[in-house]
Design an enzyme around this catalytic site. Structure first.
Site, PDB file in Angstrom:
ATOM      1  N   TRP A  99      -6.552 -10.634  -4.609  1.00 11.46           N
ATOM      2  CA  TRP A  99      -5.568 -10.472  -3.533  1.00 11.46           C
ATOM      3  C   TRP A  99      -5.993 -11.230  -2.289  1.00 11.46           C
ATOM      4  CZ3 TRP A  99      -1.502  -9.503  -5.898  1.00 11.46           C
ATOM      5  CH2 TRP A  99      -1.419  -8.565  -6.923  1.00 11.46           C
ATOM      6  N   ASP A 166      -5.330  -6.069   4.867  1.00 13.35           N
ATOM      7  CA  ASP A 166      -4.501  -5.656   3.732  1.00 13.35           C
ATOM      8  C   ASP A 166      -5.045  -4.291   3.293  1.00 13.35           C
ATOM      9  OD1 ASP A 166      -3.343  -5.167   1.272  1.00 13.35           O
ATOM     10  OD2 ASP A 166      -3.871  -7.106   0.389  1.00 13.35           O
ATOM     11  N   LYS A 190       1.068   2.129  -3.871  1.00 11.28           N
ATOM     12  CA  LYS A 190      -0.195   2.744  -4.298  1.00 11.28           C
ATOM     13  C   LYS A 190      -0.463   4.106  -3.667  1.00 11.28           C
ATOM     14  CE  LYS A 190      -1.360  -1.672  -5.792  1.00 11.28           C
ATOM     15  NZ  LYS A 190      -1.350  -3.030  -5.269  1.00 11.28           N
TER      16      LYS A 190
HETATM   17  C1  LIG Z   1      -1.311  -4.368  -5.229  1.00  8.61           C
HETATM   18  C2  LIG Z   1      -1.941  -5.151  -4.148  1.00  8.61           C
HETATM   19  C3  LIG Z   1      -1.328  -6.285  -3.587  1.00  8.61           C
HETATM   20  C4  LIG Z   1      -0.017  -6.841  -4.102  1.00  8.61           C
HETATM   21  O1  LIG Z   1       1.030  -6.079  -3.666  1.00  8.61           O
HETATM   22  P1  LIG Z   1       2.543  -6.508  -3.982  1.00  8.61           P
HETATM   23  O2  LIG Z   1       3.293  -5.461  -3.224  1.00  8.61           O
HETATM   24  O3  LIG Z   1       2.721  -6.438  -5.455  1.00  8.61           O
HETATM   25  O4  LIG Z   1       2.762  -7.864  -3.455  1.00  8.61           O
HETATM   26  C5  LIG Z   1      -1.958  -6.913  -2.549  1.00  8.61           C
HETATM   27  N1  LIG Z   1      -3.138  -6.477  -2.064  1.00  8.61           N
HETATM   28  C6  LIG Z   1      -3.767  -5.414  -2.599  1.00  8.61           C
HETATM   29  C7  LIG Z   1      -5.071  -4.967  -2.022  1.00  8.61           C
HETATM   30  C8  LIG Z   1      -3.188  -4.712  -3.648  1.00  8.61           C
HETATM   31  O5  LIG Z   1      -3.802  -3.651  -4.171  1.00  8.61           O
END
Ligand SMILES: *Cc1c(COP(=O)(O)O)cnc(C)c1O
Length: 355
Positions: A99, A166, A190
């Site tokens: 990511w 993030d 999540k």
């Molecule tokens: C799941 C995840 C993403 C991707 O998220 P999307 O909503 O599918 O674009 C990005 N960063 C982290 C840390 C993630 O766990």
């Protein structure tokens, strides 16, 4: 059979969230209509989005001067929106996995990117520390929880530049010192809601500093000015997010959730460390309390598939590791009850006895 849901995302949601979402699909706020067939500008939905933003602020103790936004596009669109809005000359990124690398790739389209540290040399099994942060960066970007590898930065860094994070997979798992950040974002699927909504916490002062033109929909100011209602927002995921946030408040807030999360993770890591058939893949000090990654020790390696099948007879689902790590990943998001972790630990003990 009762299922124990360890999927990494989309993932388990609380019964409170699911039940109330189902109810709103049938009859939303006593309107006699489904939430799926009512205007997002109705007073009933306006109340939902406003309350969700307010609860976000209350639970995370967001100070004055920040906006909480609910957008589309996933965390992946934020990989582009962040540099679009904040990167004028140079940004610093820490490379802690897939990511983070995706975020780096997008940022390079907008300016100079310095990768200040990377744990790629060890397949991202640790979180880099002790790197220097130049003061001439527009911002530093970190990924606080690396969902695929099971590493986590469980603290808020002190850096001499704007800090962007993030927090897709560890938001609401601990108190956050929001004032250390200029922007926090994540896909909600999540710890917050079903897929379809992205949360952004952004400091007003960080916006409007770059000279480039920004397309309307990609400009945070558009959404901040309209309370995330510039266009039709993802109505249903926002409604579900509100239910999760209410449930978090009932649980006693993020301090309480952190205690519960640490207890769940300790239970599983203790068994991984005790059981001679399993071994953790991550440097112990960087172990995530959200995503627990482990494999079978070399002498039992060929039994990994068998363990997944054995676990499934106990109702355990979603423990197969990401293909870039292999083995197992058990995601212990906030909505996962500790009883599910106990079932997994018992399955590991029983599997050991059987071999
Ligand atoms: C799941 C995840 C993403 C991707 O998220 P999307 O909503 O599918 O674009 C990005 N960063 C982290 C840390 C993630 O766990």
């Amino acid at each position: 059979m009762k299922k124990h849901n360890f999927y990494a995302g989309p993932c388990i949601l609380s019964a409170y969230t699911l039940d109330n979402t189902l109810e709103a699909i049938r009859d939303f706020a006593g309107t006699g209509l489904s939430i799926l067939e009512i205007s997002h500008r109705s007073k009933e939905f306006t109340a939902v989005i406003e309350e969700a933003a307010q609860l976000f602020k209350d639970l995370l103790d967001v100070p004055e001067g920040y906006h909480v936004l609910f957008l589309g596009g996933g965390a992946s669109l934020q990989f582009c929106m962040v540099p679009y809005n904040l990167l004028q000359n140079k940004a610093g990124y820490v490379d802690t996995g897939v990511w983070a690398s995706n975020a780096i790739k997008e940022a390079k389209l907008f300016g100079n990117v310095e990768v200040l540290a990377s744990s790629k040399d060890a397949n991202y099994t640790y979180v880099p520390k002790g790197y220097n942060v130049p003061t001439d960066l527009d911002y530093l970007h970190v990924t606080t929880n690396n969902t695929i590898y099971g590493t986590e930065l469980r603290k808020d860094l002190d850096v001499p530049v704007r800090l962007v994070a993030d927090m897709s997979s560890d938001i609401f798992s601990r108190p956050i010192d929001i004032k250390k950040y200029d922007l926090i974002y994540g896909g909600a699927q999540k710890n917050v809601a079903p897929a379809g909504v992205t949360f952004v916490i952004v400091k007003e002062d960080a916006l409007g500093k770059v000279s480039r033109a920004i397309p309307t929909m990609l400009d945070y100011r558009t959404h901040a000015a309209k309370g995330s209602m510039f266009n039709t927002p993802p109505v249903l995921p926002i409604y579900s997010a509100l239910q999760t946030l209410k449930w978090y408040k009932q649980l006693g807030g993020v301090e309480k959730i952190e205690v519960m999360g640490k207890e769940k993770a300790a239970l599983l890591y203790d068994e991984i460390d005790r059981n001679p058939m399993f071994v953790g893949t991550v440097a112990p000090e960087d172990r995530s309390i959200m995503n627990v990654c482990f494999v079978m020790t070399p002498e039992y390696k060929e039994l990994e598939k068998e363990f997944i099948d054995f676990a499934s007879t106990k109702g355990i689902v979603g423990i197969k590791g990401h293909r870039s790590v292999g083995g197992f990943r058990a995601s212990l998001y906030n909505a996962l009850p500790i009883d599910s972790v106990k079932v997994l630990v018992d399955a590991m003990k029983e599997f050991q006895k059987n071999h």
